[in-house]
Scaffold this motif. Structure first.
Motif, PDB file in Angstrom:
ATOM      1  N   ARG A 144       0.834  -1.202   0.000  1.00 14.48           N
ATOM      2  CA  ARG A 144       0.000   0.000   0.000  1.00 14.48           C
ATOM      3  C   ARG A 144       0.870   1.255   0.000  1.00 14.48           C
ATOM      4  N   GLY A 145       0.639   2.122  -0.992  1.00  9.93           N
ATOM      5  CA  GLY A 145       1.330   3.406  -1.040  1.00  9.93           C
ATOM      6  C   GLY A 145       2.695   3.388  -1.704  1.00  9.93           C
ATOM      7  N   THR A 146       3.203   2.224  -2.093  1.00 10.09           N
ATOM      8  CA  THR A 146       4.509   2.193  -2.771  1.00 10.09           C
ATOM      9  C   THR A 146       4.443   3.053  -4.028  1.00 10.09           C
ATOM     10  N   ARG A 147       5.407   3.964  -4.171  1.00  6.95           N
ATOM     11  CA  ARG A 147       5.484   4.750  -5.422  1.00  6.95           C
ATOM     12  C   ARG A 147       6.335   3.947  -6.402  1.00  6.95           C
ATOM     13  N   LEU A 148       5.673   3.400  -7.408  1.00  4.31           N
ATOM     14  CA  LEU A 148       6.304   2.424  -8.310  1.00  4.31           C
ATOM     15  C   LEU A 148       6.338   2.964  -9.735  1.00  4.31           C
ATOM     16  N   TYR A 167      -3.449  -3.721  -7.549  1.00  4.61           N
ATOM     17  CA  TYR A 167      -4.094  -4.606  -6.578  1.00  4.61           C
ATOM     18  C   TYR A 167      -3.328  -4.606  -5.246  1.00  4.61           C
ATOM     19  N   LEU A 168      -1.991  -4.551  -5.342  1.00  4.65           N
ATOM     20  CA  LEU A 168      -1.168  -4.564  -4.126  1.00  4.65           C
ATOM     21  C   LEU A 168      -1.166  -3.205  -3.412  1.00  4.65           C
ATOM     22  N   GLY A 169      -1.748  -2.203  -4.051  1.00  7.86           N
ATOM     23  CA  GLY A 169      -1.897  -0.905  -3.388  1.00  7.86           C
ATOM     24  C   GLY A 169      -0.918   0.167  -3.824  1.00  7.86           C
TER      25      GLY A 169
END
Ligand SMILES: NC(=O)c1ccc[n+]([C@@H]2O[C@H](COP(=O)([O-])OP(=O)(O)OC[C@H]3O[C@@H](n4cnc5c(N)ncnc54)[C@H](OP(=O)(O)O)[C@@H]3O)[C@@H](O)[C@H]2O)c1
Length: 333
Positions: A144-148, A167-169
């Protein structure tokens, strides 16, 4: 049975449609009546001989890495599958065999295909889906919240990686040309950079993680957009020592070669206070079950570029090798 046999390393005519003996399932195998098989860049890289230093494959061999179909025979010993099961698989890397009417696959690499999909859509899922899942979940620990940042979001791996990351956030930024922009936005990308018009590495910053699907200058630029402590995983760039130890079983010569080849990129990672990993995906029936559940729950949908008849696999490869597929290219039997 009919199968495409790779007879030598070379161009498209190195793979021939031949009559070959029906493969016999060994202990723990299932024999699958192939309904559809997916194409992947690894198929033509392998055909050209680019993977010879790390491959254990001996020619001639029936080519093809992934398939969907129906179980029609079972080898000796315990087996979790039954005749008639609709299954899909990324086949063993040393055994191949998906471009054929029948293929034997170890049961550990097979799973029930998503109930909501037809054979063609299911056949394009294993290799790209496992790659995206293993990179995002196991290597980048996306949450959740990872800037990817995902480079190359419109292709076979990218279209699945965007959906899985959402889906993983994660908050997802990707690159695509004008041809792919609407597609990657529809799949959930929060921001899209047209790689033909803008250099992403000059405008992005503060990212936690990069999944690089392009390699080359794109991989090198990825280190400029990271926070300190950021992570880069590439599937198209330069292999490094962990690739040999975690993905290839530690062959000493290969480990040393990867160490040398990756000196420049590891130096770049150190300067950016980031980590770098090149991943070779692993065939896995367990992970295919995870993917099937995500598909059936509506979290991930395969994107199909086009299907071709089995007899026109040459046309399918010409399209793939052009390098602009939007999602997956599949042949149907
Ligand atoms: N290490 C592993 O285990 C592993 C596993 C799977 C794949 N791979 C590798 O990963 C790469 C991607 O695989 P794939 O199946 O996704 O390939 P693919 O489906 O052939 O990718 C085609 C897409 O890439 C886009 N593209 C091309 N150049 C680009 C660039 N410079 N920037 C952004 N997008 C670009 C194209 O978009 P446009 O048409 O818009 O240009 C096209 O939509 C391949 O090199 C493949 O061999 C490695």
């Amino acid at each position: 049975m009919r199968a495409y046999v790779l007879t030598r390393y070379g161009g498209p005519d190195a793979m021939e449609l031949r009559d070959v003996p029906v493969p016999q399932p060994g202990p723990g195998d299932v024999r699958i009546k192939v309904a559809a098989a997916g194409l992947n860049p690894v198929d033509f890289k392998f055909r050209r001989g680019a993977l010879r230093p790390i491959s254990q494959v001996r020619l001639p061999i029936v080519a093809g890495c992934e398939l969907a179909g129906t179980v029609e025979a079972i080898g000796p010993g315990p087996n979790r599958f039954s005749i008639g099961d609709r299954v899909y698989a990324r086949v063993d890397k040393a055994r191949l065999g998906a471009f054929a009417e029948l293929a034997c696959v170890q049961q550990e690499l097979v799973a029930a295909m998503p109930a909501s999909l037809g054979f063609a859509e299911a056949a394009g899922l294993p290799l790209a889906g496992l790659t995206a899942l293993q990179a995002l979940r196991d290597e980048l620990a996306v949450g959740r919240g990872t800037r990817l940042f995902i480079s190359g979001g419109a292709g076979g791996v990218g279209t699945l990686a965007i959906q899985l990351a959402k889906y993983l956030g994660a908050q997802v930024t990707t690159t695509a040309s004008a041809r792919g922009e609407a597609l990657v936005r529809r799949l959930g990308a929060d921001a899209v950079i047209d790689y033909n018009r803008e250099d992403f590495s000059a405008v992005l910053h503060g990212f936690d993680a990069v999944l690089d699907l392009v390699g080359g200058v794109t991989l090198r630029g990825s280190f400029r957009i990271l926070k300190p402590g950021g992570r880069v995983v590439s599937i198209a760039g330069v292999p490094e020592p962990l690739t040999a130890t975690k993905d290839l079983g530690s062959p000493p010569m290969i480990t040393a070669a990867f160490w040398l080849m990756s000196m420049g990129i590891r130096r770049r990672a150190r300067k950016a206070k980031a980590s770098y990993r090149y991943l070779f995906m692993h065939p896995s029936g367990d992970d295919l079950r995870t993917l099937a559940a995500l598909v059936d729950a509506g979290h991930v949908q395969p994107v199909m570029d086009r299907t071709y008849p089995f007899a026109d696999i040459g046309g399918a490869f010409a399209a793939l090798e052009h390098g602009h597929a939007k999602g997956k290219i599949v042949v149907t039997l």
